[in-house]
Design a protein around this motif. Structure first.
Motif, PDB file in Angstrom:
ATOM      1  N   PHE A 294      31.861  39.681  31.964  1.00  0.00           N
ATOM      2  CA  PHE A 294      33.105  40.183  32.313  1.00  0.00           C
ATOM      3  C   PHE A 294      33.871  41.408  33.022  1.00  0.00           C
ATOM      4  CE2 PHE A 294      30.591  39.671  27.840  1.00  0.00           C
ATOM      5  CZ  PHE A 294      31.789  38.680  27.767  1.00  0.00           C
ATOM      6  N   SER A 295      33.045  41.995  33.550  1.00  0.00           N
ATOM      7  CA  SER A 295      33.439  43.596  33.883  1.00  0.00           C
ATOM      8  C   SER A 295      34.489  42.965  35.164  1.00  0.00           C
ATOM      9  CB  SER A 295      33.042  44.281  34.773  1.00  0.00           C
ATOM     10  OG  SER A 295      32.869  45.352  35.294  1.00  0.00           O
ATOM     11  N   SER A 296      35.526  43.211  35.773  1.00  0.00           N
ATOM     12  CA  SER A 296      36.489  42.470  36.606  1.00  0.00           C
ATOM     13  C   SER A 296      35.760  43.201  38.175  1.00  0.00           C
ATOM     14  CB  SER A 296      37.716  42.891  36.121  1.00  0.00           C
ATOM     15  OG  SER A 296      38.508  44.295  36.034  1.00  0.00           O
TER      16      SER A 296
ATOM     17  N   HIS B 223      33.964  41.408  40.510  1.00  0.00           N
ATOM     18  CA  HIS B 223      34.635  39.763  40.724  1.00  0.00           C
ATOM     19  C   HIS B 223      35.720  39.373  41.368  1.00  0.00           C
ATOM     20  CE1 HIS B 223      31.863  37.390  38.613  1.00  0.00           C
ATOM     21  NE2 HIS B 223      31.260  38.463  37.655  1.00  0.00           N
ATOM     22  N   TYR B 224      36.869  40.498  41.200  1.00  0.00           N
ATOM     23  CA  TYR B 224      37.525  40.621  42.245  1.00  0.00           C
ATOM     24  C   TYR B 224      38.851  41.703  42.445  1.00  0.00           C
ATOM     25  CZ  TYR B 224      40.709  41.655  38.089  1.00  0.00           C
ATOM     26  OH  TYR B 224      41.340  42.206  37.120  1.00  0.00           O
TER      27      TYR B 224
ATOM     28  N   GLU C  47      42.564  43.579  42.665  1.00  0.00           N
ATOM     29  CA  GLU C  47      43.824  42.951  42.528  1.00  0.00           C
ATOM     30  C   GLU C  47      44.333  43.424  43.724  1.00  0.00           C
ATOM     31  OE1 GLU C  47      45.986  42.391  40.044  1.00  0.00           O
ATOM     32  OE2 GLU C  47      44.658  43.100  38.181  1.00  0.00           O
ATOM     33  N   PRO C  48      45.676  42.579  44.280  1.00  0.00           N
ATOM     34  CA  PRO C  48      45.919  42.505  45.854  1.00  0.00           C
ATOM     35  C   PRO C  48      46.918  44.578  45.911  1.00  0.00           C
ATOM     36  CG  PRO C  48      46.821  40.940  44.593  1.00  0.00           C
ATOM     37  CD  PRO C  48      46.227  41.528  44.131  1.00  0.00           C
TER      38      PRO C  48
ATOM     39  N   HIS D  19      43.071  37.157  42.362  1.00  0.00           N
ATOM     40  CA  HIS D  19      42.497  36.566  42.250  1.00  0.00           C
ATOM     41  C   HIS D  19      41.966  35.519  41.923  1.00  0.00           C
ATOM     42  CE1 HIS D  19      43.311  36.162  38.272  1.00  0.00           C
ATOM     43  NE2 HIS D  19      44.349  37.133  38.144  1.00  0.00           N
TER      44      HIS D  19
ATOM     45  N   ARG E 125      40.028  41.342  31.119  1.00  0.00           N
ATOM     46  CA  ARG E 125      38.585  41.362  31.430  1.00  0.00           C
ATOM     47  C   ARG E 125      38.045  39.564  32.297  1.00  0.00           C
ATOM     48  NH1 ARG E 125      35.784  37.112  27.979  1.00  0.00           N
ATOM     49  NH2 ARG E 125      36.858  37.587  25.719  1.00  0.00           N
ATOM     50  N   VAL E 126      36.945  39.865  32.359  1.00  0.00           N
ATOM     51  CA  VAL E 126      37.160  39.114  33.677  1.00  0.00           C
ATOM     52  C   VAL E 126      36.346  37.338  32.379  1.00  0.00           C
ATOM     53  CG1 VAL E 126      35.453  37.502  34.807  1.00  0.00           C
ATOM     54  CG2 VAL E 126      36.550  38.932  35.483  1.00  0.00           C
TER      55      VAL E 126
ATOM     56  N   PRO F  98      34.113  34.571  31.491  1.00  0.00           N
ATOM     57  CA  PRO F  98      33.346  33.967  32.881  1.00  0.00           C
ATOM     58  C   PRO F  98      32.624  33.101  32.239  1.00  0.00           C
ATOM     59  CG  PRO F  98      32.132  35.698  30.037  1.00  0.00           C
ATOM     60  CD  PRO F  98      33.747  35.617  31.164  1.00  0.00           C
TER      61      PRO F  98
END
Lengths: 374, 352
Positions: A364-366, A369-370, A372-373, B324, B338-339, B341
């Protein structure tokens, strides 16, 4: 949906966040004890909404995460080698033992069935009198009454083929173990709302007094969680420590006496191994002597190879889950996080269950994973 | 203007047979197989191709065609709102519909388990007939095999469909552009929860029915109305909406921003998911589709969709973004983020 949407109200959430921002003047580390709370915090994206000073530490309250490897190995051996029908809650199935998981054992032909209630397992035992049926009784105080009831019912029905593999653990001894750890960084606790629904509040007063630490019994929805955090921070900022009940709509001070009596009539407290943490005194529930016929340890113990290994859990790669669950490190600070240890190939149990701190972070923790530009 | 045909369900009393369960002999290819087909299958599904009873069907095809195959192993075979029969037809019809095709022909293969009551097979065949009628598709070839008791689970069905692709269809992840909108055609998770509720013996105040239904007409009408404004269709069956959106983000090399408060989930389904510890975003659907559409046309497309009986719950749930790439971000109803998943395997119910 009634009784749910009102606790997911965006305006209420914003209001609580504003209050929290206003009262927070220092950094505080708050542990949410229960895996259900961890799940709620990440699922609703609350972690990233909190003021910078507030750090949530994800506690050991994920029952599948703290179940020792040896118990999983025993369950697998029972199902795979002893022709037992092994019944289990769903999220236990993917947790790796020292070799394989229950899910992999099922693929090898073991009769492993997912249950929502141990009473279903009693029915399975009744319908299969020529097979041994074992329920993998995992959980905290929340699942203990139903698991106890299954044993009582099996005894009443005269069933000779039903037993439980008890891996029950208790919350208050775990909080105590965390506070006794010299390296602990926890300033306050959100206690697990549903555990207290069963047990009431009495066990928590001594913890508050002994360790001079705020404890707030908290629910699981966004409004609950934020209100609980706010109540802890208000105490911390004033230098106070009290037991408070945020989850009043569900938790009564005395708990559910009938359920508590049932637990005590069937189980007794003994020292218990917690995966990744070690042995915690009087933290496990074991069947009393009058129910020993329903104890899978008694019934099968001597016949199983995996029974010999009641020693502390051995992980294949050094798993730091204990440090994560004690709040010493964040999941992302573990060297195996996201590399050797992923939900597809978990090294330790917190990477398996969606309530486990590592899996929660991974999924879940963004920030992992990515970006923001700019 | 009505966009929904009245549904007349074909019913027919079961023909007299001299057997009441499926036996190994019904798959032998001999006399028993012939009797099974002659008394039960051909009378229900007959057409000029089946009438030939050859080893296969010969078709005259031209233009862009879509082909899709799927196997159906649902357990239990009868569930609230449908059974394995209509699922097997609708599933393949919908896979064709997602390619922008009008399903024309379908194959039908059974793997039956010894001991299957004939009454149940008849029920399933009736459902197949009705689903074929509703979709305007004809069964042109098939096969029947029987496995020993314990080697199957009552009945498995495979269907393969062929259909003409709409001339205006230019579909696929390659067509998706930043700014495009993500539309879902109705409320999520009904099929999966209908199956779970019967497997687990759960009862709710209102019974949750599977959403199994054909989607080709609604999809074709959108293609007819909006052509290239429709970038792609996908039906979120196994793995649910979350899994399909992941695949789209991954293949298109773009990101998706979702708005949780616009994602339609019925109260009963949401309640059941809470009880069962499941996330509706990952639960299977059978009569639902996701479409990615041109931003400028999204409001019109949504309006059109909502005029269909089964599109009343349609909603714009998100936006395609250059940020993203490959990741789906959920903006939670309370303002968090949140992502979303991709789950590892089967969604397992949680303890707490």
């Amino acid at each position: 949906m009634k009784h749910l949407t009102e606790y997911r109200d965006a305006d209420l959430v914003e209001n609580l966040l504003q209050q929290l921002r206003k009262v927070t003047t220092k950094p505080w580390n708050i542990m949410e004890v229960c895996g259900g709370q961890t799940h709620g915090l990440v699922k609703h994206g609350i972690l990233e909404m909190l003021p910078d000073g507030i750090t949530m530490i994800h506690g050991p309250g994920c029952p599948v995460c703290v179940t020792p490897v040896s118990h999983i190995d025993q369950a697998i051996e029972l199902a795979l080698e002893k022709n037992v029908i092994l019944c289990s809650y769903g999220d236990m199935l993917r947790v790796p033992g020292s070799g394989i998981s229950l899910l992999q054992a099922r693929a090898k032909g073991a009769d492993i069935r997912i249950m929502y209630s141990p009473l279903e397992a009693v029915t399975v035992a009744r319908e299969n009198p020529d097979r041994e049926v074992v329920f993998f009784a995992v959980g905290f105080e929340t699942t203990a009454p139903a698991n106890a009831l299954s044993v009582v019912q099996a005894k009443k029905a005269g069933l000779k083929n039903y037993s439980i593999l008890s891996a029950h653990v208790l919350v208050p001894p775990a909080i105590e173990a965390i506070m006794l750890d010299e390296e602990t960084r926890v300033n306050g606790f959100l206690a697990a709302g549903h555990v207290c629904t069963v047990m009431g509040l009495s066990e928590y007063y001594p913890l508050v007094e002994t360790y001079k630490i705020p404890v707030v019994v908290t629910g699981f929805e966004p409004v609950d969680l934020l209100e609980g955090i706010l109540m802890v921070v208000k105490q911390l900022e004033k230098g106070e420590y009290r037991l408070e009940n945020q989850y009043k709509r569900v938790v009564w001070p005395d708990g559910n006496r009938q359920a508590v009596d049932l637990i005590h009539s069937v189980f007794e407290h003994r020292d218990r191994e917690w995966r990744g943490i070690g042995s915690i005194p009087a933290s496990g529930l074991f069947l009393r002597d009058e129910y020993r016929d329903y104890d899978a340890h008694v019934r099968f113990g001597p016949a199983l190879a995996s029974w010999a290994s009641l020693a502390p859990s051995a992980e294949t790669v050094e798993c730091l889950s204990g440090d994560v669950m004690k709040g010493k490190i964040k999941p992302v600070e573990c060297p195996h996080f996201g590399t050797a240890c992923t939900p597809e190939h978990p090294v330790g149990a917190p990477m398996v269950s969606s309530e486990g701190a590592c899996a929660a972070y991974y999924h879940f923790s963004s920030q992992n994973h990515y970006q923001e530009p700019k | 203007m009505t966009k929904n045909k009245p549904v007349v369900r074909f019913t027919c009393p079961m023909p007299q047979t001299d057997f009441d369960t499926i036996t190994i002999g019904h798959g032998s290819g001999g006399k028993l197989t012939r009797r099974l087909l002659d008394t039960m299958v051909f009378p229900l599904l007959n057409n000029e191709w089946l009438a030939g009873q050859g080893d296969g069907a010969v078709l005259n095809l031209h233009g862009r065609m879509a082909v899709s195959t799927d196997s159906f192993v649902v357990s239990p075979v009868f569930f609230p709102g449908g059974d394995i029969g209509d699922l097997a037809i609708n599933g393949t019809v919908n896979d064709l519909a997602m390619c922008g095709a009008q399903p024309d022909f379908i194959s039908l293969s059974f793997i039956l388990e010894e001991g299957l009551p004939i009454t149940e097979l008849w029920e399933i065949l009736l459902s197949i007939r009705n689903a074929c009628d509703a979709a305007g598709v004809r069964v042109i070839t098939g096969d029947t095999k029987v496995v020993e008791r314990g080697k199957g689970d009552k009945i498995f069905i495979n269907t393969t469909g062929i259909g003409r692709v709409h001339h205006g269809a230019k579909l696929g992840e390659a067509m998706v552009r930043p700014g495009d909108k993500v539309i879902v055609s109705g409320p999520l998770a009904r099929h999966g929860i209908a199956i779970m509720s019967i497997r687990k013996g759960l009862e709710f105040e209102t019974q949750i029915l599977s959403d199994t239904r054909p989607l080709h007409e609604i999809c074709r009408s959108l293609l007819y109305g909006y052509g290239g404004g429709i970038r792609m269709f996908r039906d979120p069956t196994r793995g649910g909406v979350a899994t399909v959106l992941h695949e789209i983000a991954d293949k298109a090399r773009l990101g998706i921003d979702l708005d949780e408060k616009h994602i339609p989930v019925e109260d009963e389904v949401a309640g059941a998911c809470e009880m069962l510890g499941l996330d509706p975003m990952y639960v299977a659907n059978e009569g639902l589709f996701i479409t990615i559409v041109d931003d400028g046309l999204a409001a019109d497309i949504l309006g059109d969709l909502q005029r269909w009986e089964h599109g009343a719950g349609a909603a714009i749930i998100g936006t395609i973004t250059e940020n993203h790439p490959g990741t789906v971000i959920l903006n939670s109803a309370i303002g968090g983020k949140r992502v979303l998943p991709l789950i590892t395997g089967e969604q397992l119910p949680r303890i707490c």
